[in-house]
Each structure stands twice: as structure tokens, then as C-alpha cells.
Design a protein around this motif. Structure first.
Motif, PDB file in Angstrom:
ATOM      1  N   ASP A   8       0.727  -1.160   0.090  1.00  0.00           N
ATOM      2  CA  ASP A   8      -0.031  -0.161  -0.107  1.00  0.00           C
ATOM      3  C   ASP A   8       0.880   1.214   0.198  1.00  0.00           C
ATOM      4  OD1 ASP A   8      -2.234   1.436   0.308  1.00  0.00           O
ATOM      5  OD2 ASP A   8      -1.744   1.804   2.633  1.00  0.00           O
ATOM      6  N   HIS A  11      -0.053   5.958   4.224  1.00  0.00           N
ATOM      7  CA  HIS A  11       0.126   5.529   5.620  1.00  0.00           C
ATOM      8  C   HIS A  11       0.991   4.250   5.674  1.00  0.00           C
ATOM      9  CE1 HIS A  11      -3.113   8.158   6.798  1.00  0.00           C
ATOM     10  NE2 HIS A  11      -3.928   7.748   5.869  1.00  0.00           N
ATOM     11  N   HIS A  53      -9.839  10.231   7.929  1.00  0.00           N
ATOM     12  CA  HIS A  53      -9.715   8.725   8.445  1.00  0.00           C
ATOM     13  C   HIS A  53     -11.106   7.951   8.125  1.00  0.00           C
ATOM     14  CE1 HIS A  53      -5.565   8.640  10.551  1.00  0.00           C
ATOM     15  NE2 HIS A  53      -5.527   9.214   9.132  1.00  0.00           N
ATOM     16  N   ALA A  57     -12.365   5.268   5.333  1.00  0.00           N
ATOM     17  CA  ALA A  57     -12.857   3.883   5.631  1.00  0.00           C
ATOM     18  C   ALA A  57     -14.126   3.723   4.702  1.00  0.00           C
ATOM     19  CB  ALA A  57     -12.939   3.849   7.150  1.00  0.00           C
ATOM     20  N   HIS A  60     -13.322   3.239   1.150  1.00  0.00           N
ATOM     21  CA  HIS A  60     -12.670   1.774   0.798  1.00  0.00           C
ATOM     22  C   HIS A  60     -13.648   0.877   0.481  1.00  0.00           C
ATOM     23  CE1 HIS A  60      -8.535   2.829   1.650  1.00  0.00           C
ATOM     24  NE2 HIS A  60      -8.560   2.833   3.030  1.00  0.00           N
ATOM     25  N   ASP A 185      -1.293  -0.924   5.964  1.00  0.00           N
ATOM     26  CA  ASP A 185      -1.600  -0.412   7.363  1.00  0.00           C
ATOM     27  C   ASP A 185      -3.173  -0.515   7.518  1.00  0.00           C
ATOM     28  OD1 ASP A 185      -3.424   2.577   7.125  1.00  0.00           O
ATOM     29  OD2 ASP A 185      -2.470   1.860   5.277  1.00  0.00           O
ATOM     30  N   SER A 186      -4.003  -0.643   6.426  1.00  0.00           N
ATOM     31  CA  SER A 186      -5.513  -0.938   6.821  1.00  0.00           C
ATOM     32  C   SER A 186      -5.842  -2.528   6.923  1.00  0.00           C
ATOM     33  CB  SER A 186      -6.299  -0.466   5.360  1.00  0.00           C
ATOM     34  OG  SER A 186      -7.591  -0.542   5.561  1.00  0.00           O
ATOM     35  N   GLU A 188      -8.725  -3.713   7.107  1.00  0.00           N
ATOM     36  CA  GLU A 188      -9.975  -4.050   6.068  1.00  0.00           C
ATOM     37  C   GLU A 188      -9.411  -4.253   4.609  1.00  0.00           C
ATOM     38  OE1 GLU A 188     -12.643  -5.433   6.711  1.00  0.00           O
ATOM     39  OE2 GLU A 188     -12.530  -5.260   8.897  1.00  0.00           O
ATOM     40  N   TYR A 203       0.448  -6.736   8.564  1.00  0.00           N
ATOM     41  CA  TYR A 203      -0.163  -5.783   9.028  1.00  0.00           C
ATOM     42  C   TYR A 203       0.917  -4.709   9.288  1.00  0.00           C
ATOM     43  CZ  TYR A 203      -3.132  -3.029  12.082  1.00  0.00           C
ATOM     44  OH  TYR A 203      -3.708  -1.929  13.038  1.00  0.00           O
TER      45      TYR A 203
END
Length: 229
Positions: A8, A11, A53, A57, A60, A185-186, A188, A203
Motif C-alpha cells: 500500500d 500510511h 480517516h 474507511a 474503501h 496499514d488498513s 480491512e 499488517y
């Protein structure tokens, strides 16, 4: 077994929050927000960061569009801080989108880690970021030489965690699932998205949040990758 590493961008490599903070400090002065009643630049940045943020989310997983995200994040922030709608600077979002991608703060160790991994693996980006800003970030931060492919959700038509974007990325890489790993970092979008697709995932957890039980592997610092690859 691993031949391809998918990262990614925001972040994870490109320090979104630090770059956003630099940009917002500049815009706070440029727009003289103190005169509008925003006495604390820190409160402004903290409120924006929380809202941004939350909206990302939702983006996404397809609950809001790019246009809704961009139109809402600053309007919501200004409203929460007591600024009346007719006093909200109309060009603020445009200036933020113009300036922020030109910032070059990366997470500590990014260039060292990428240089090391580049010699041993084929590296790729999978980003839900918007195309024009993602390409600018990659260019001005000097990241392009490390990566064979930059997969952007706007080009694919679906966001992470949708399986189709991972399938698209593997086809571009001419790779098999067992040869690949995703780092992001996400939980989900990056981790569960990759795991549900059948890829391994790491992660990236620089804030050391509690690790969910379904996450097999996490790192708190990118330089930890030097010990594992």
C-alpha cells in the motif's frame, strides 16, 4: 516462495498524516483561519485527521464516492469547529489536493527497505488513493524506480478489499498467489482484503494498536522487514 511484494502507499510508505499536517499548517496561515475563529491550528488538524480517516474507511468499502469524500472532509471539519457554511473557504480542498501530494515525507526506513527488497523481489503498489495524487506522490518522492507496477483502484474500477483488484494486480505481475504478499496499514482494505483473496499479508501497525486475532503477521516498523526477507 515469495517473489512479489505488494505495498500500500498512503500510511504505509508515504507518511500521509505527516504530509497532511505540513500542508494544513501552510493553509492555516494562507487562509488566515485564526481570523475566522479557529484559534488552534492543532485542533483544526486533529479534527480533520479524524474526519478524513473515517471518510476514507467508508470510501474503501464503497459507501461514499471520491466526490463525496473530497466535498465532505473539510466542510465537516469547519462545521464541527463552529464555522458557518457561508464562511468556509471554497478553494480550500483544491489547494489541499494541489499541495499535499508534493510533500515527500516517507515512513522511517522506507528507502533503505525498498532498496534492499528491490534487489531480491519484484515490488508493486496497490493503492486506493486517487490516481492524479498517487502518481504525483510516487514521482516527487522518488518511489517510481522501486516498483514495476502501480495499481490504482480508479483504473481498476474497484477498491481494496474487493478481490477483483488483487486479481488484476496478480495478472499485471504475472504472478501466482503463493508467490505474493501484501503489506499495508488498513486491516480491512489491505490485510483482510488480501487474506480473503488467498494472499499472505503483513499488517503495518506503527501506532502499535491491538492486533486482531485474524492477523497472522504484523510489523511496527518497516525496517523489521529487513529481518524477515
Amino acid at each position: 516462495m515469495i517473489k512479489h511484494i505488494f505495498f500500500d502507499l498512503d500510511h504505509t510508505i508515504w507518511d500521509f498524516d505527516r504530509n497532511a499536517e505540513e500542508t494544513l499548517k501552510e493553509l492555516y496561515q494562507l487562509y488566515e483561519l485564526e481570523k475566522l475563529g479557529l484559534q488552534s491550528c492543532k485542533d483544526f488538524i486533529d479534527t480533520y485527521t479524524t474526519n478524513n480517516h473515517q471518510l476514507w474507511a467508508e470510501y474503501h468499502v464503497g459507501r461514499i464516492t471520491k466526490e463525496q469524500l473530497r466535498s465532505e472532509r473539510f466542510h465537516k471539519t469547519f462545521r464541527q469547529l463552529g464555522i458557518k457554511p457561508d464562511k468556509i473557504p471554497m478553494q480550500f480542498e483544491e489547494d489541499y489536493v494541489r499541495i499535499s501530494p508534493t510533500k515527500t515525507n516517507l515512513f522511517l526506513g522506507s528507502e533503505r527497505v525498498l532498496g534492499y527488497l528491490y534487489e531480491k523481489y519484484t515490488l508493486h503498489i496497490i493503492s486506493n488513493g486517487f490516481k492524479e495524487t498517487t502518481l504525483t506522490k510516487m514521482d516527487v518522492s522518488g518511489l517510481n524506480p522501486y516498483f514495476r507496477n502501480v495499481i490504482i483502484s480508479e483504473d481498476v474500477g474497484v477498491n481494496k478489499p474487493h478481490k477483483a483488484i488483487f486479481e488484476y494486480a496478480l495478472n499485471k505481475a504475472e504472478a501466482e498467489k503463493h508467490e505474493c504478499i501484501m503489506i499495508g496499514d488498513s486491516l480491512e482494505a489491505d490485510i483482510r482484503g488480501a487474506q480473503d483473496f488467498g494472499m499472505k499479508a503483513i499488517y503495518f501497525n506503527p501506532l502499535n494498536k491491538e492486533k486482531p486475532s485474524d492477523v497472522e503477521w504484523q510489523i511496527n516498523d518497516l525496517e523489521e522487514l529487513l529481518l524477515h526477507f
